[in-house]
Design an enzyme around this catalytic site. Structure first.
Site, mmCIF file in Angstrom:
data_model
loop_
_atom_site.group_PDB
_atom_site.id
_atom_site.type_symbol
_atom_site.label_atom_id
_atom_site.label_comp_id
_atom_site.label_asym_id
_atom_site.label_seq_id
_atom_site.Cartn_x
_atom_site.Cartn_y
_atom_site.Cartn_z
ATOM 1 N N ARG A 100 -13.897 3.277 106.332
ATOM 2 C CA ARG A 100 -12.613 3.686 106.892
ATOM 3 C C ARG A 100 -12.813 4.961 107.703
ATOM 4 O O ARG A 100 -13.322 5.957 107.203
ATOM 5 C CB ARG A 100 -11.602 3.950 105.783
ATOM 6 N N HIS A 191 -2.750 5.071 109.018
ATOM 7 C CA HIS A 191 -2.427 4.109 107.956
ATOM 8 C C HIS A 191 -2.310 2.689 108.518
ATOM 9 O O HIS A 191 -1.631 1.835 107.946
ATOM 10 C CB HIS A 191 -1.104 4.462 107.245
#
Length: 440
Positions: A100, A191
């Site tokens: 990520r 997000h």
């Protein structure tokens, strides 16, 4: 069966998940974390799961460890891998490692195969999201050098990817055009993996294709963001150039007047002194003291001294053993947090031309009955009708999606258990399959 390891680096934490199987039959076989990085000691925790038909027999068990002498991201991750390696065969067959990455800047949004050159380019972007990007780069470099992971394909998946569909009128700031073009200053949004994942699950529950739906997804956790999804695509989102903009968060301020820090004569708002962005990486990117305050000492913590929303709820309850002033400030923090969410929902309802549903997710969105209730109470005017009983009984331990609105509501209301790591595993695998096909 191939395995995919997903690594998610926070400013003071590391989370990982290990999956086995292909896209249609991917199973979680291990997960774990390292916390309190940068402190005197860092607890390590791993849980393995028994999976029928697994390549290697893995039994369900919990493993605990601790880093003491060195609690940096690199040291903690190396210790986590050692702990995993203590389970025979668990690290065998890892073909993909998904990382990520919070911020890809103006150049990177789509998934990216990590090489020496791309890692170096990403490292130069650490100033855009110093609390997250630098730790991620540290873990990438550490993972690639580990014997058990060096032969795997390493893929970067960006938080900003889902928001690449924002229109210019949404992403451009009302600042000097040429300066923004030269610097890459614009709204990026974050997000993205979470918003994309919960939107897809909500559409499946509703029974309509995602591209036929307008949704408002609320990722509410220590970091919090809202996303307006119009016909299945991100149309607007609350976080901006960095993850600081938007909703009030656990320790981040969210929206404030940008000139405010320049007009407050207080040591907390010093604009020249710098401090490490990540305490466990003193040689990493630096941020000014005011940035440190806005990121670490604001939000819920700034108002009532506590960043955990459930503790804030407890402090605000009458009869608790706290002073009247502490109780008042806890309630104020809760009211401010919920009001910011309500305000964004209202504006995004207009932005998408009328939402079909609202989706709560993230640590707060999934678990705080009180926050969901308070947010929805003020949304009756746009057709939200929360079922109080369903809200209180909402349990995501057995299902990923729970509907908590009544049948009378014009907008449906869902709570969805997010799975950012699972989404990163899916995106990484699909990207490599497409990349392999294009090279064939």
């Amino acid at each position: 069966m191939s395995r995919v390891l997903v690594i998610n680096a926070g400013s003071s934490t590391i989370k990982f998940r290990l999956y086995e199987g292909d896209q249609s039959e991917r199973k979680l076989i291990a997960k774990g974390s390292a916390s309190q990085l940068g402190a005197d000691s860092s607890p390590l925790s791993i849980q393995t799961f028994a999976v029928k038909g697994s390549k290697h027999a893995v039994k369900e068990q919990k493993l605990d460890g601790e880093c003491k002498d060195d609690t940096s991201h690199a040291a903690a991750f190396s210790e986590l891998i050692k702990l995993l390696d203590s389970v025979k065969g668990l690290l065998d067959g890892i073909e993909i490692v998904g990382h990520r990455i919070v911020h890809g800047g103006p150049k990177y949004a789509a998934p990216l195969r990590l090489t020496t050159d791309t890692i170096s380019a990403l490292d130069e972007l650490s100033d855009l999201a110093p609390l997250h990007n630098h730790p991620s780069i540290v873990l990438i470099k550490t993972a690639i050098d580990l014997p058990s992971l060096k032969d795997a394909a390493h893929v970067a998946v960006f938080d900003t990817h889902f928001h690449r569909t924002l229109e210019e009128k949404v992403w451009r700031y009302a600042l000097p055009y040429d300066a923004c073009e030269a610097s890459g200053l614009r709204r990026y949004g974050f997000h993205g993996t979470s918003h994309a994942y919960v939107a897809r699950l909500a559409s499946e529950k509703i029974g309509k294709p995602l591209d036929k739906l307008n949704l408002i997804t609320l990722h509410l956790g220590n970091g919090a963001s809202a996303c307006a999804i119009k016909q299945g695509k991100s149309y607007d989102t609350s976080m901006g150039f960095t993850p600081l903009e938007g909703l009030m968060m656990g320790t981040r301020s969210g929206d404030i007047d940008p000139s405010a820090p320049y007009h407050i004569a207080h040591p907390s708002f010093e604009l020249t002194d710098t401090t490490p962005a990540v305490p466990s990486a003193p040689k990493g990117p630096k941020i000014t003291k005011v940035e440190d305050i806005l990121n670490h000492q604001s939000g819920l913590r700034g108002i009532c001294g506590e960043s955990d929303v459930q503790k804030v709820v407890e402090m605000a309850r009458p009869g608790n053993d706290v002073s009247d002033e502490k109780r008042r400030r806890a309630q104020l923090a809760l009211d401010m947090f919920c009001y910011r969410v309500q305000k964004y929902v209202g504006s995004y309802h207009v932005a998408v031309g009328g939402a079909d549903a609202i989706v709560f997710t993230g640590g707060i969105g999934e678990h705080s009955v009180e926050v969901r209730e308070q947010v929805c109470e003020a949304l009756k005017c746009i057709g939200v009708d929360l079922d109080s009983d369903k809200n209180k009984k909402c349990d995501l331990s057995k299902t990923n999606v729970v509907e908590i609105g009544t049948s009378k509501g014009k907008l449906r209301v869902f709570t969805v258990a997010t799975d950012e790591e699972g989404e990163i595993a899916r995106i990484s695998s699909e990207f490599l399959a497409e990349d392999k096909g294009s090279r064939a």
